[in-house]
Design a protein around this motif. Structure first.
Motif, PDB file in Angstrom:
ATOM      1  N   GLU A 154       0.835  -1.194   0.000  1.00 42.10           N
ATOM      2  CA  GLU A 154       0.000   0.000   0.000  1.00 42.10           C
ATOM      3  C   GLU A 154       0.868   1.241   0.000  1.00 42.10           C
ATOM      4  OE1 GLU A 154      -2.384  -0.594   3.420  1.00 42.10           O
ATOM      5  OE2 GLU A 154      -3.855  -1.800   2.337  1.00 42.10           O
TER       6      GLU A 154
ATOM      7  N   ASP B   3       1.473   2.977 -10.941  1.00 42.47           N
ATOM      8  CA  ASP B   3       0.350   3.887 -10.671  1.00 42.47           C
ATOM      9  C   ASP B   3       0.019   4.714 -11.906  1.00 42.47           C
ATOM     10  OD1 ASP B   3       0.350   2.996  -8.073  1.00 42.47           O
ATOM     11  OD2 ASP B   3       1.617   4.631  -7.352  1.00 42.47           O
TER      12      ASP B   3
ATOM     13  N   PHE C 216      10.914   5.731 -14.417  1.00 42.27           N
ATOM     14  CA  PHE C 216       9.674   6.309 -13.889  1.00 42.27           C
ATOM     15  C   PHE C 216       8.401   5.784 -14.545  1.00 42.27           C
ATOM     16  CE2 PHE C 216      12.679   9.190 -12.020  1.00 42.27           C
ATOM     17  CZ  PHE C 216      12.114   9.454 -10.782  1.00 42.27           C
TER      18      PHE C 216
ATOM     19  N   GLU D 149      10.036   0.323  -7.928  1.00 42.99           N
ATOM     20  CA  GLU D 149       8.618   0.645  -8.121  1.00 42.99           C
ATOM     21  C   GLU D 149       7.996   1.113  -6.798  1.00 42.99           C
ATOM     22  OE1 GLU D 149       6.390  -0.785 -10.982  1.00 42.99           O
ATOM     23  OE2 GLU D 149       4.588   0.062 -10.091  1.00 42.99           O
ATOM     24  N   SER D 150       8.260   0.355  -5.728  1.00 44.44           N
ATOM     25  CA  SER D 150       7.693   0.725  -4.429  1.00 44.44           C
ATOM     26  C   SER D 150       8.133   2.123  -4.032  1.00 44.44           C
ATOM     27  CB  SER D 150       8.173  -0.240  -3.343  1.00 44.44           C
ATOM     28  OG  SER D 150       7.565  -1.480  -3.520  1.00 44.44           O
TER      29      SER D 150
ATOM     30  N   ILE E 116       9.414   4.740  -5.911  1.00 46.73           N
ATOM     31  CA  ILE E 116       8.995   5.894  -6.706  1.00 46.73           C
ATOM     32  C   ILE E 116       7.487   6.101  -6.710  1.00 46.73           C
ATOM     33  CG2 ILE E 116      11.006   5.886  -8.256  1.00 46.73           C
ATOM     34  CD1 ILE E 116       9.117   4.750 -10.381  1.00 46.73           C
ATOM     35  N   THR E 117       6.725   5.072  -6.368  1.00 46.50           N
ATOM     36  CA  THR E 117       5.283   5.273  -6.326  1.00 46.50           C
ATOM     37  C   THR E 117       4.811   5.642  -4.923  1.00 46.50           C
ATOM     38  OG1 THR E 117       4.925   2.908  -5.974  1.00 46.50           O
ATOM     39  CG2 THR E 117       4.807   3.718  -8.238  1.00 46.50           C
ATOM     40  N   GLY E 118       5.777   5.844  -3.997  1.00 51.52           N
ATOM     41  CA  GLY E 118       5.383   6.301  -2.664  1.00 51.52           C
ATOM     42  C   GLY E 118       4.854   5.186  -1.792  1.00 51.52           C
ATOM     43  N   ARG E 119       5.386   3.980  -2.015  1.00 52.81           N
ATOM     44  CA  ARG E 119       5.012   2.890  -1.117  1.00 52.81           C
ATOM     45  C   ARG E 119       6.143   2.761  -0.083  1.00 52.81           C
ATOM     46  NH1 ARG E 119       2.338   1.889  -5.906  1.00 52.81           N
ATOM     47  NH2 ARG E 119       0.207   1.147  -5.638  1.00 52.81           N
TER      48      ARG E 119
END
Lengths: 238, 265
Positions: free
Chosen positions: A4, A81, B248, B257-258, B260-263
């Motif tokens: 998450e 995303d 990106f 991935e975690s 740079i996507t803010g996970r």
């Protein structure tokens, strides 16, 4: 995506926009089946309902696009995303077009209901519509489960829909040549068949989006093209 | 690929500026950098990203031997600049730092005039013969720092009297005055407002024509905006290094991935 976001609001926003896609998908599935049923049963009331429902589909598309634009502006999504937001926008476009085709079928149903039925045509069309509806259901499932194999399967099955369209194209042509009084009805039926065939293409595009969403690559391998009607001149004798 | 916006992100050289192989850094017993292999290209902006404590600043500081000043710090492996090992005994760290300039997080102008801030480096390195030469170097550097027009009428005012953004551009001008080949930037915009940040970012893009720029940043958007190459560090490892556009949109490693996507960092 199992993990998450640190920002839980971001997670909820992404989930919300995807939930709207599923809702839209459900409405389109119903529209396809109802349009085909109304055609087969000459049910004008159901056809009118399909036409009314399309407004809801269009509104959802608007809403999804607004939400996606907001996500891009406020969250600057990256990687998976970003692909989620991009695919959501494309898929909503595909679904909106499918809704329009179903609405168009429902319009023609009202005209066809006033005419002498052409034997077997409407049940063939219903089977074709069911095949497309099932493809859409699987495409949406593959989206939710990020299932590339199922998406790949959907892409292949579009070939069957094209085959059905081919067969119907020839059938309508034969009817029209046999009796010119069939022309008006057959023209409408042909447009319906074409609409369903186009719906299959939109489902395929949704499946492509699923593959892009998961892998980051747009599928390049050629899928079987079975719509050969562009090359048909006159039906062969015998 | 005729789209200009994409072409601008192209790197038109294959030349390698820094070639780093099996770099290990220890702070006493703490293994801070684990086996990093990376090739930094010339005329390229390379961004180092990663959570705090991941080793990106440590690695950056290896590139001009700033870690030499820390007693317990030990660097192993090969780090070569234009084919020459910078940790070789015959390399003078002061000369190296003239070739590999650095800009820090907080603007730190010398408590001298704007003119002397720039003139200091060329003077101590003996890069100029006359006052006229020096004037020229000062003007050229301030122009490269995109601050000339703002300070040309007050060159003898103290550098500390400028605004934060101006001070940082002054520091960049100071760093380029010695004609370095590589410019290291450790969070150069984190103390600046968005306008000053945009000016520094624009400046970084211009600097790329003459230098290799390596920038450490906590702002992923900044890395995405200014760099052509991105390196993601995590727990002392270089997890992924590649084209910024690829990192990106479609990173290969799930940890990238975690992040740079803010996970999870």
């Amino acid at each position: 995506m199992i993990e998450e976001h640190i920002s839980s609001v971001y997670d909820r926003e992404l989930e919300a926009v995807q939930a709207h896609i599923m809702k839209m998908g459900g409405l389109v599935e119903t529209a396809i089946l109802d349009a085909a049923t109304s055609l087969e049963n000459r049910d004008e009331e159901l056809a009118a309902a399909v036409r009314r429902q399309d407004l809801q589909i269009d509104e959802l598309e608007q809403r999804i696009n607004t939400e996606a634009a907001r996500l891009i502006a406020l969250r600057a999504p990256a990687a998976g995303d970003l692909r989620t937001v991009l695919t959501v926008m494309k898929i909503s476009g595909n679904l909106e077009r499918m809704g329009d085709y179903a609405k168009n079928i429902a319009k023609r149903t009202s005209v066809l209901a006033q005419m002498t039925p052409i034997e077997g045509a409407t049940s063939d069309l219903r089977r074709m519509a069911q095949a497309v509806e099932l493809m859409l259901k699987d495409a949406l499932d593959s989206y939710i489960h990020r299932d590339v194999d199922l998406a790949q399967d959907v892409r292949v099955r579009d070939g069957d829909v094209d085959q059905m369209y081919n067969a119907m194209f020839r059938q309508f042509l034969t009817y029209m040549m046999e009796d010119p009084r069939h022309i008006t009805g057959c023209m409408h039926l042909h447009f319906i068949a074409k609409n369903i065939e186009r719906m299959g293409d939109h489902v395929t595009s949704i499946a492509d989006q699923v593959i892009y969403l998961v892998s980051g690559e747009v599928p390049t391998e050629v899928r079987p093209k079975a719509d050969h009607t562009a090359f048909i001149t006159t039906p062969t004798e015998g | 690929m005729n789209d200009m916006r994409i072409v601008e992100r192209d790197v038109d050289t294959q030349a390698i500026k820094f070639d780093c192989e099996n770099v290990q850094v220890y702070y006493g017993d703490n293994h801070a950098i684990k086996d990093v292999n990376v090739r930094i290209e010339s005329n390229t902006v390379t961004a180092f990203i990663g959570p705090s404590g991941c080793g990106k600043s440590t690695f950056l500081r290896c590139l001009n031997r700033m870690n030499d000043t820390i007693d317990i710090c030990r660097v192993e492996g090969k780090l070569s600049l234009d084919g020459e090992n910078i940790y070789d005994r015959k390399v003078d760290p002061v000369q190296l730092r003239a070739k590999v300039g650095m800009v820090f997080q907080k603007p730190n102008p010398f408590p001298k005039s704007i003119y002397d801030n720039i003139a200091y480096g060329p003077r101590i390195h003996g890069l100029v013969d006359s006052k006229a030469d020096l004037d020229m170097v000062v003007e050229r550097s301030l122009r490269r720092g995109a601050i000339w027009d703002e300070v040309k009428d007050r060159l003898h005012a103290p550098g500390t009297g400028l605004s934060g953004g101006q001070q940082q551009r002054l520091c960049i001008a100071r760093a380029v005055a010695t004609e370095p080949e590589v410019l290291l930037m450790d969070e150069p915009c984190s103390a600046l407002d968005p306008i000053a940040t945009a000016q520094v970012e624009e400046l970084i893009e211009e600097l790329r024509t003459n230098f290799s720029v390596i920038i450490v940043t906590h702002s992923m958007q900044q890395a995405a905006r200014v760099s052509q190459r991105t390196a993601f560090f995590h727990l002392g490892e270089l997890v992924e290094f590649g084209k910024t556009g690829d990192i990106f949109t479609n990173p290969k490693d799930p940890r990238t991935e975690s992040y740079i996507t803010g996970r999870i960092g």
